[in-house]
Design a protein around this motif. Structure first.
Motif, PDB file in Angstrom:
ATOM      1  N   PRO A 129       0.825  -1.209   0.000  1.00  0.00           N
ATOM      2  CA  PRO A 129       0.000   0.000   0.000  1.00  0.00           C
ATOM      3  C   PRO A 129       0.859   1.259   0.000  1.00  0.00           C
ATOM      4  CG  PRO A 129       0.081  -0.917   2.196  1.00  0.00           C
ATOM      5  CD  PRO A 129       0.806  -1.884   1.297  1.00  0.00           C
ATOM      6  N   ASP A 130       0.276   2.350  -0.502  1.00  0.00           N
ATOM      7  CA  ASP A 130       0.942   3.642  -0.365  1.00  0.00           C
ATOM      8  C   ASP A 130       0.950   3.999   1.113  1.00  0.00           C
ATOM      9  OD1 ASP A 130       1.302   3.929  -3.088  1.00  0.00           O
ATOM     10  OD2 ASP A 130      -0.578   5.032  -3.362  1.00  0.00           O
ATOM     11  N   LEU A 131       2.002   4.644   1.563  1.00  0.00           N
ATOM     12  CA  LEU A 131       2.129   4.991   2.975  1.00  0.00           C
ATOM     13  C   LEU A 131       1.899   6.479   3.184  1.00  0.00           C
ATOM     14  CD1 LEU A 131       5.325   2.911   3.746  1.00  0.00           C
ATOM     15  CD2 LEU A 131       2.958   2.322   4.305  1.00  0.00           C
ATOM     16  N   ILE A 132       1.210   6.813   4.259  1.00  0.00           N
ATOM     17  CA  ILE A 132       0.989   8.206   4.607  1.00  0.00           C
ATOM     18  C   ILE A 132       2.249   8.725   5.309  1.00  0.00           C
ATOM     19  CG2 ILE A 132      -0.084   7.697   6.834  1.00  0.00           C
ATOM     20  CD1 ILE A 132      -2.067  10.004   6.122  1.00  0.00           C
ATOM     21  N   GLN A 133       2.573   9.980   5.092  1.00  0.00           N
ATOM     22  CA  GLN A 133       3.787  10.558   5.650  1.00  0.00           C
ATOM     23  C   GLN A 133       3.742  10.635   7.176  1.00  0.00           C
ATOM     24  OE1 GLN A 133       6.745  11.522   3.826  1.00  0.00           O
ATOM     25  NE2 GLN A 133       5.585  10.100   2.552  1.00  0.00           N
ATOM     26  N   TYR A 134       4.909  10.572   7.763  1.00  0.00           N
ATOM     27  CA  TYR A 134       5.059  10.593   9.216  1.00  0.00           C
ATOM     28  C   TYR A 134       4.503  11.874   9.814  1.00  0.00           C
ATOM     29  CZ  TYR A 134       7.308  11.079  13.752  1.00  0.00           C
ATOM     30  OH  TYR A 134       7.552  11.272  15.088  1.00  0.00           O
ATOM     31  N   HIS A 135       3.826  11.731  10.916  1.00  0.00           N
ATOM     32  CA  HIS A 135       3.409  12.840  11.771  1.00  0.00           C
ATOM     33  C   HIS A 135       3.565  12.336  13.199  1.00  0.00           C
ATOM     34  CE1 HIS A 135       0.971  15.732  13.921  1.00  0.00           C
ATOM     35  NE2 HIS A 135       1.083  16.516  12.860  1.00  0.00           N
ATOM     36  N   PRO A 136       4.202  13.111  14.073  1.00  0.00           N
ATOM     37  CA  PRO A 136       4.490  12.610  15.424  1.00  0.00           C
ATOM     38  C   PRO A 136       3.245  12.307  16.263  1.00  0.00           C
ATOM     39  CG  PRO A 136       5.067  14.933  15.234  1.00  0.00           C
ATOM     40  CD  PRO A 136       4.740  14.451  13.854  1.00  0.00           C
ATOM     41  N   GLU A 137       2.099  12.894  15.933  1.00  0.00           N
ATOM     42  CA  GLU A 137       0.879  12.651  16.715  1.00  0.00           C
ATOM     43  C   GLU A 137      -0.084  11.723  15.972  1.00  0.00           C
ATOM     44  OE1 GLU A 137      -0.696  16.462  17.772  1.00  0.00           O
ATOM     45  OE2 GLU A 137       0.947  16.873  19.145  1.00  0.00           O
ATOM     46  N   GLN A 138       0.472  10.791  15.249  1.00  0.00           N
ATOM     47  CA  GLN A 138      -0.326   9.893  14.421  1.00  0.00           C
ATOM     48  C   GLN A 138      -0.048   8.441  14.797  1.00  0.00           C
ATOM     49  OE1 GLN A 138      -0.553  10.547  10.030  1.00  0.00           O
ATOM     50  NE2 GLN A 138       1.018   8.958  10.084  1.00  0.00           N
ATOM     51  N   THR A 139      -1.085   7.628  14.737  1.00  0.00           N
ATOM     52  CA  THR A 139      -0.962   6.184  14.913  1.00  0.00           C
ATOM     53  C   THR A 139      -1.327   5.541  13.587  1.00  0.00           C
ATOM     54  OG1 THR A 139      -1.696   6.355  17.216  1.00  0.00           O
ATOM     55  CG2 THR A 139      -1.812   4.178  16.189  1.00  0.00           C
ATOM     56  N   VAL A 140      -0.539   4.565  13.172  1.00  0.00           N
ATOM     57  CA  VAL A 140      -0.870   3.801  11.977  1.00  0.00           C
ATOM     58  C   VAL A 140      -1.046   2.342  12.397  1.00  0.00           C
ATOM     59  CG1 VAL A 140      -0.218   3.151   9.638  1.00  0.00           C
ATOM     60  CG2 VAL A 140       0.483   5.366  10.544  1.00  0.00           C
ATOM     61  N   VAL A 141      -2.174   1.773  12.020  1.00  0.00           N
ATOM     62  CA  VAL A 141      -2.479   0.378  12.322  1.00  0.00           C
ATOM     63  C   VAL A 141      -2.463  -0.395  11.013  1.00  0.00           C
ATOM     64  CG1 VAL A 141      -4.173  -1.222  13.277  1.00  0.00           C
ATOM     65  CG2 VAL A 141      -3.911   1.066  14.291  1.00  0.00           C
ATOM     66  N   PHE A 142      -1.659  -1.443  10.982  1.00  0.00           N
ATOM     67  CA  PHE A 142      -1.562  -2.293   9.793  1.00  0.00           C
ATOM     68  C   PHE A 142      -2.209  -3.638  10.081  1.00  0.00           C
ATOM     69  CE2 PHE A 142       1.944   0.646   9.191  1.00  0.00           C
ATOM     70  CZ  PHE A 142       1.834   0.966   7.844  1.00  0.00           C
ATOM     71  N   THR A 183      -1.771  -7.798  14.512  1.00  0.00           N
ATOM     72  CA  THR A 183      -2.078  -6.409  14.208  1.00  0.00           C
ATOM     73  C   THR A 183      -0.863  -5.577  14.597  1.00  0.00           C
ATOM     74  OG1 THR A 183      -4.418  -6.794  14.630  1.00  0.00           O
ATOM     75  CG2 THR A 183      -3.675  -4.499  14.662  1.00  0.00           C
ATOM     76  N   ILE A 184      -0.386  -4.757  13.670  1.00  0.00           N
ATOM     77  CA  ILE A 184       0.811  -3.939  13.899  1.00  0.00           C
ATOM     78  C   ILE A 184       0.379  -2.507  14.173  1.00  0.00           C
ATOM     79  CG2 ILE A 184       2.966  -3.092  12.890  1.00  0.00           C
ATOM     80  CD1 ILE A 184       2.828  -5.609  11.020  1.00  0.00           C
ATOM     81  N   VAL A 185       0.925  -1.921  15.228  1.00  0.00           N
ATOM     82  CA  VAL A 185       0.623  -0.537  15.590  1.00  0.00           C
ATOM     83  C   VAL A 185       1.928   0.248  15.576  1.00  0.00           C
ATOM     84  CG1 VAL A 185      -0.417   0.992  17.297  1.00  0.00           C
ATOM     85  CG2 VAL A 185      -1.227  -1.375  17.091  1.00  0.00           C
ATOM     86  N   VAL A 186       1.938   1.351  14.825  1.00  0.00           N
ATOM     87  CA  VAL A 186       3.136   2.187  14.706  1.00  0.00           C
ATOM     88  C   VAL A 186       2.809   3.562  15.264  1.00  0.00           C
ATOM     89  CG1 VAL A 186       4.811   3.208  13.115  1.00  0.00           C
ATOM     90  CG2 VAL A 186       3.843   0.940  12.633  1.00  0.00           C
ATOM     91  N   GLY A 187       3.609   4.015  16.219  1.00  0.00           N
ATOM     92  CA  GLY A 187       3.418   5.336  16.800  1.00  0.00           C
ATOM     93  C   GLY A 187       3.697   5.318  18.291  1.00  0.00           C
ATOM     94  N   GLU A 188       3.833   6.486  18.860  1.00  0.00           N
ATOM     95  CA  GLU A 188       4.221   6.591  20.260  1.00  0.00           C
ATOM     96  C   GLU A 188       3.149   6.123  21.234  1.00  0.00           C
ATOM     97  OE1 GLU A 188       7.374   6.898  21.146  1.00  0.00           O
ATOM     98  OE2 GLU A 188       7.681   6.925  18.984  1.00  0.00           O
ATOM     99  N   VAL A 189       1.898   5.906  20.771  1.00  0.00           N
ATOM    100  CA  VAL A 189       0.872   5.344  21.659  1.00  0.00           C
ATOM    101  C   VAL A 189       1.278   3.958  22.163  1.00  0.00           C
ATOM    102  CG1 VAL A 189      -1.098   6.604  20.740  1.00  0.00           C
ATOM    103  CG2 VAL A 189      -0.475   4.410  19.745  1.00  0.00           C
TER     104      VAL A 189
END
Length: 169
Positions: A63-76, A137-143
């Motif tokens: 998939p295309d990836l959304i650009q990094y933002h420090p206050e964002q969570t990405v779930v794959f 389930t993969i979670v990316v982000g500081e959460v």
């Protein structure tokens, strides 16, 4: 819910045969699995947005990836089979820092559920070491650190390296 699944396609196929199916709504693993693994997808002051992605697009593409933002969570979802490539792409194509926290919740809700954590730089090796398999389930982000912070501190209050923490149900 029909998130990255075939649910809608199956409803249409049933209709071709004159069968109207009943769809019962549920909660996506994109939201339930992380929390079962002690990872909220948002947390005040840490993450104010969630992006949900599939690990495999049409014809097995990435998939295309959304650009990094420090206050964002990405779930794959459905992405653990290409974790190393995914992490490389997050850094090179989407600008994620290598120290960004990553958690993997394996077999969410099952008696043998595990949560494995690391960073974008370490998680592929950690997952390999712990033989992480689908469904995960993969979670990316500081959460990822929000509710697991206590588990990451040593007795003297110093944070241990954020890699390899494994928690079980």
């Amino acid at each position: 819910p029909f998130v990255f699944g075939r649910g809608g396609e199956e409803v249409l196929r049933f209709r071709e045969y004159g069968v109207e199916s009943t769809v019962i709504p549920g909660v996506s693993a994109a939201f339930s699995a992380p929390l079962l693994g002690s990872i909220p997808v948002t947390h005040r002051g840490i993450s104010n947005q969630v992006v949900m992605c599939t690990g495999y697009g049409k014809d097995n593409t990435s998939p295309d990836l959304i650009q990094y933002h420090p206050e964002q969570t990405v779930v794959f979802l459905m992405a653990v089979g290409r974790l190393r490539v995914l992490c490389d792409r997050l850094k090179t194509l989407a600008g994620y820092p290598g120290h960004t926290a990553v958690g993997i919740v394996e077999r969410a809700g099952c008696p043998d559920q595990r949560t494995v954590v690391g960073t974008i730089d370490t998680i592929a090796d950690v997952a390999e070491e712990h033989d992480v398999r689908p469904p995960s389930t993969i979670v990316v982000g500081e959460v990822v650190r929000a509710l697991l912070a206590d588990a990451m501190e040593s007795g003297d209050g110093v944070e241990k390296e954020f890699a390899g923490l494994v928690t079980s149900c």
